[in-house]
Design a protein around this motif. Structure first.
Motif, PDB file in Angstrom:
ATOM      1  N   ASN A 234       0.810  -1.215   0.000  1.00 41.52           N
ATOM      2  CA  ASN A 234       0.000   0.000   0.000  1.00 41.52           C
ATOM      3  C   ASN A 234       0.845   1.267   0.000  1.00 41.52           C
ATOM      4  O   ASN A 234       0.310   2.367   0.075  1.00 41.52           O
ATOM      5  CB  ASN A 234      -0.925   0.025   1.233  1.00 41.52           C
ATOM      6  CG  ASN A 234      -1.951  -1.095   1.181  1.00 41.52           C
ATOM      7  OD1 ASN A 234      -2.405  -1.457   0.104  1.00 41.52           O
ATOM      8  ND2 ASN A 234      -2.288  -1.627   2.351  1.00 41.52           N
ATOM      9  N   LEU A 235       2.160   1.079  -0.072  1.00 43.75           N
ATOM     10  CA  LEU A 235       3.056   2.229  -0.052  1.00 43.75           C
ATOM     11  C   LEU A 235       3.513   2.576  -1.463  1.00 43.75           C
ATOM     12  O   LEU A 235       3.584   1.710  -2.341  1.00 43.75           O
ATOM     13  CB  LEU A 235       4.265   1.933   0.838  1.00 43.75           C
ATOM     14  CG  LEU A 235       3.956   1.685   2.313  1.00 43.75           C
ATOM     15  CD1 LEU A 235       5.223   1.306   3.064  1.00 43.75           C
ATOM     16  CD2 LEU A 235       3.314   2.924   2.933  1.00 43.75           C
ATOM     17  N   LEU A 236       3.812   3.851  -1.648  1.00 43.82           N
ATOM     18  CA  LEU A 236       4.230   4.345  -2.966  1.00 43.82           C
ATOM     19  C   LEU A 236       5.668   4.830  -2.894  1.00 43.82           C
ATOM     20  O   LEU A 236       6.076   5.484  -1.918  1.00 43.82           O
ATOM     21  CB  LEU A 236       3.329   5.518  -3.409  1.00 43.82           C
ATOM     22  CG  LEU A 236       1.846   5.216  -3.595  1.00 43.82           C
ATOM     23  CD1 LEU A 236       1.074   6.520  -3.796  1.00 43.82           C
ATOM     24  CD2 LEU A 236       1.642   4.288  -4.783  1.00 43.82           C
ATOM     25  N   THR A 237       6.430   4.514  -3.921  1.00 44.25           N
ATOM     26  CA  THR A 237       7.769   5.072  -4.020  1.00 44.25           C
ATOM     27  C   THR A 237       7.650   6.534  -4.440  1.00 44.25           C
ATOM     28  O   THR A 237       6.587   6.998  -4.873  1.00 44.25           O
ATOM     29  CB  THR A 237       8.603   4.318  -5.065  1.00 44.25           C
ATOM     30  OG1 THR A 237       7.997   4.519  -6.357  1.00 44.25           O
ATOM     31  CG2 THR A 237       8.685   2.836  -4.734  1.00 44.25           C
ATOM     32  N   ILE A 238       8.736   7.253  -4.352  1.00 43.24           N
ATOM     33  CA  ILE A 238       8.693   8.667  -4.721  1.00 43.24           C
ATOM     34  C   ILE A 238       8.391   8.824  -6.209  1.00 43.24           C
ATOM     35  O   ILE A 238       7.716   9.775  -6.627  1.00 43.24           O
ATOM     36  CB  ILE A 238      10.024   9.360  -4.330  1.00 43.24           C
ATOM     37  CG1 ILE A 238       9.844  10.882  -4.346  1.00 43.24           C
ATOM     38  CG2 ILE A 238      11.169   8.908  -5.215  1.00 43.24           C
ATOM     39  CD1 ILE A 238      11.008  11.629  -3.707  1.00 43.24           C
ATOM     40  N   GLY A 239       8.830   7.863  -7.029  1.00 40.84           N
ATOM     41  CA  GLY A 239       8.515   7.916  -8.459  1.00 40.84           C
ATOM     42  C   GLY A 239       7.041   7.698  -8.726  1.00 40.84           C
ATOM     43  O   GLY A 239       6.433   8.396  -9.551  1.00 40.84           O
ATOM     44  N   ALA A 240       6.458   6.728  -8.009  1.00 38.43           N
ATOM     45  CA  ALA A 240       5.031   6.466  -8.168  1.00 38.43           C
ATOM     46  C   ALA A 240       4.213   7.658  -7.666  1.00 38.43           C
ATOM     47  O   ALA A 240       3.175   8.019  -8.258  1.00 38.43           O
ATOM     48  CB  ALA A 240       4.650   5.195  -7.414  1.00 38.43           C
ATOM     49  N   LEU A 241       4.699   8.263  -6.578  1.00 41.95           N
ATOM     50  CA  LEU A 241       4.005   9.434  -6.045  1.00 41.95           C
ATOM     51  C   LEU A 241       4.040  10.588  -7.050  1.00 41.95           C
ATOM     52  O   LEU A 241       3.050  11.301  -7.228  1.00 41.95           O
ATOM     53  CB  LEU A 241       4.662   9.858  -4.725  1.00 41.95           C
ATOM     54  CG  LEU A 241       3.860  10.781  -3.812  1.00 41.95           C
ATOM     55  CD1 LEU A 241       2.552  10.125  -3.389  1.00 41.95           C
ATOM     56  CD2 LEU A 241       4.685  11.153  -2.584  1.00 41.95           C
ATOM     57  N   ALA A 242       5.153  10.752  -7.720  1.00 40.09           N
ATOM     58  CA  ALA A 242       5.272  11.789  -8.739  1.00 40.09           C
ATOM     59  C   ALA A 242       4.298  11.527  -9.884  1.00 40.09           C
ATOM     60  O   ALA A 242       3.654  12.449 -10.401  1.00 40.09           O
ATOM     61  CB  ALA A 242       6.707  11.853  -9.249  1.00 40.09           C
ATOM     62  N   ALA A 243       4.179  10.262 -10.282  1.00 38.22           N
ATOM     63  CA  ALA A 243       3.262   9.916 -11.364  1.00 38.22           C
ATOM     64  C   ALA A 243       1.813  10.172 -10.959  1.00 38.22           C
ATOM     65  O   ALA A 243       0.990  10.599 -11.783  1.00 38.22           O
ATOM     66  CB  ALA A 243       3.455   8.453 -11.757  1.00 38.22           C
ATOM     67  N   ARG A 244       1.489   9.945  -9.697  1.00 41.87           N
ATOM     68  CA  ARG A 244       0.114  10.118  -9.234  1.00 41.87           C
ATOM     69  C   ARG A 244      -0.252  11.601  -9.094  1.00 41.87           C
ATOM     70  O   ARG A 244      -1.409  11.981  -9.316  1.00 41.87           O
ATOM     71  CB  ARG A 244      -0.063   9.417  -7.879  1.00 41.87           C
ATOM     72  CG  ARG A 244      -0.028   7.891  -7.957  1.00 41.87           C
ATOM     73  CD  ARG A 244      -1.357   7.327  -8.407  1.00 41.87           C
ATOM     74  NE  ARG A 244      -2.406   7.548  -7.428  1.00 41.87           N
ATOM     75  CZ  ARG A 244      -2.697   6.706  -6.436  1.00 41.87           C
ATOM     76  NH1 ARG A 244      -1.996   5.579  -6.296  1.00 41.87           N
ATOM     77  NH2 ARG A 244      -3.684   6.963  -5.604  1.00 41.87           N
TER      78      ARG A 244
ATOM     79  N   ASN B 133      12.365   1.873   2.719  1.00 42.03           N
ATOM     80  CA  ASN B 133      12.527   0.434   2.497  1.00 42.03           C
ATOM     81  C   ASN B 133      13.948   0.025   2.890  1.00 42.03           C
ATOM     82  O   ASN B 133      14.785   0.893   3.210  1.00 42.03           O
ATOM     83  CB  ASN B 133      12.177   0.073   1.056  1.00 42.03           C
ATOM     84  CG  ASN B 133      13.165   0.656   0.048  1.00 42.03           C
ATOM     85  OD1 ASN B 133      14.236   1.158   0.408  1.00 42.03           O
ATOM     86  ND2 ASN B 133      12.812   0.564  -1.237  1.00 42.03           N
ATOM     87  N   PRO B 134      14.249  -1.283   2.894  1.00 43.87           N
ATOM     88  CA  PRO B 134      15.584  -1.742   3.321  1.00 43.87           C
ATOM     89  C   PRO B 134      16.720  -1.090   2.536  1.00 43.87           C
ATOM     90  O   PRO B 134      17.828  -0.928   3.065  1.00 43.87           O
ATOM     91  CB  PRO B 134      15.511  -3.246   3.081  1.00 43.87           C
ATOM     92  CG  PRO B 134      14.071  -3.577   3.244  1.00 43.87           C
ATOM     93  CD  PRO B 134      13.331  -2.417   2.668  1.00 43.87           C
ATOM     94  N   ALA B 135      16.444  -0.672   1.308  1.00 43.84           N
ATOM     95  CA  ALA B 135      17.507  -0.049   0.507  1.00 43.84           C
ATOM     96  C   ALA B 135      17.633   1.440   0.809  1.00 43.84           C
ATOM     97  O   ALA B 135      18.494   2.127   0.251  1.00 43.84           O
ATOM     98  CB  ALA B 135      17.220  -0.259  -0.972  1.00 43.84           C
ATOM     99  N   GLY B 136      16.776   1.946   1.701  1.00 47.06           N
ATOM    100  CA  GLY B 136      16.855   3.355   2.084  1.00 47.06           C
ATOM    101  C   GLY B 136      15.988   4.288   1.250  1.00 47.06           C
ATOM    102  O   GLY B 136      16.028   5.513   1.458  1.00 47.06           O
TER     103      GLY B 136
END
Length: 327
Positions: free
Chosen positions: A5-15, A38-41
């Protein structure tokens, strides 16, 4: 928390349509912080962060500054209060833009010089109180210090020109002309003469005030004569003069005789100034009132008709006197 249910910053930009750089900026400033990493920071954002970001985007599109946006998000001020404040600010901006547009159109219509354009721009950008000061100064200068007709002074002050927020080029031109008129020394001298005449009449007991009904009667009677092509020195004009003289006698409590006609003629000579009509026409144009008729032709005709009757009386008196012969 379910990562699905979480969005990455790229997905947030697209939305949201915002750039990754902009979202990162809001996140770094604590306006829309990341929900978690996320684990990768990498930053992840939940639905609440998405809604928060969309509100920020809307407020910024409305030119709400970041400190105010932060206060809204922190519930330090309500969205309604912010909207009301910015709506008021926009009203001011819109008014300024409309006035600028009207000034530019008026400059084009008048083919103004750069100096006139600068003056026009200054005049329309004055506050309402500053603009009214032009007219108040004119009234104080022309009516001050004499016991003129108080009803006339009150009419001038209560009929103050008010340049509207959405002024048209015609209203801007009318305002420019009115300012030029009330500052004209010749016009001021003419109005001062009227004020002094009114004071002299009041000293003799005339406290009848304004005479709108009488003025309307003159306009109607003489207007019909003008429309019919009746000359002021014609026989038909005599009947009109008699009708109006009777109205004046009734209004002012005077005998309806030749002395009254002389008195009416004197009043007309003092009051019949085309610039006075122009003043009221400009005030009407600025205030958006119905166009006022030009009464100068009416009073000019009436004055000539009166003078014809009085001149005829003198001619008859001369014919009645025996010439006699030298001894």
């Amino acid at each position: 928390m379910n990562d699905e249910n979480l969005l990455t910053i790229g997905a947030l930009a697209a939305r949201t349509g915002l750039s990754v750089k902009t979202i990162r900026f809001y996140s770094d400033k604590g306006i829309v912080p990341a929900t978690c990493h996320n684990p990768a920071g990498y930053r992840l954002y939940d639905v609440a962060a998405l809604a928060r970001l969309e509100l920020v985007r809307t407020l910024r599109a409305l030119d709400v500054d970041l400190p105010t946006v932060r206060r809204v998000l922190a519930d330090e001020t309500s969205l309604a209060e912010v909207a009301a404040a910015h709506a008021a600010a926009l009203d001011v901006q819109i008014r300024a833009l409309r006035l600028r547009r009207a000034v530019l159109a008026a400059v084009a219509n008048r083919e103004s010089s750069p100096q006139e354009m600068e003056l026009m721009h200054k005049l329309v950008n004055l506050s309402d109180a500053e603009r009214r000061r032009f007219v108040h100064d004119f009234i104080d200068d022309t009516f001050g210090g004499v016991d003129a007709n108080p009803a006339m002074v009150e009419l001038l002050r209560s009929s103050m020109p008010e340049l509207p927020d959405d002024a048209t080029p015609e209203q801007v031109e009318a305002w420019m002309e009115l300012v030029e008129l009330v500052q004209d020394t010749g016009f001021r001298a003419a109005v001062r003469r009227m004020a002094e005449y009114q004071a002299a009449q009041r000293a003799e007991g005339d406290t009848t005030g304004l005479h709108h009904e009488l003025t309307e009667a003159v306009r109607e009677e003489v207007g019909r004569a003008l429309a019919a092509g009746i000359a002021p020195d014609s026989e038909q004009a005599g009947g009109i003069v008699a009708t109006l003289s009777a109205r004046y006698a009734e209004t002012f409590g005077k005998a309806d005789d030749d002395r009254l006609k002389e008195w009416i003629l004197e009043r007309l000579d003092v009051a019949n100034d085309r610039r006075v009509t122009r003043y009221w026409q400009r005030v009407a144009a600025i205030n958006g009132w119905p166009a006022l008729p030009d009464l100068e032709p009416v009073f000019t005709w009436f004055g000539r008709a009166l003078r014809t009757r009085l001149d005829g009386r003198e001619a008859r008196a001369g014919q009645a006197c025996p010439t006699g012969s030298p001894a």
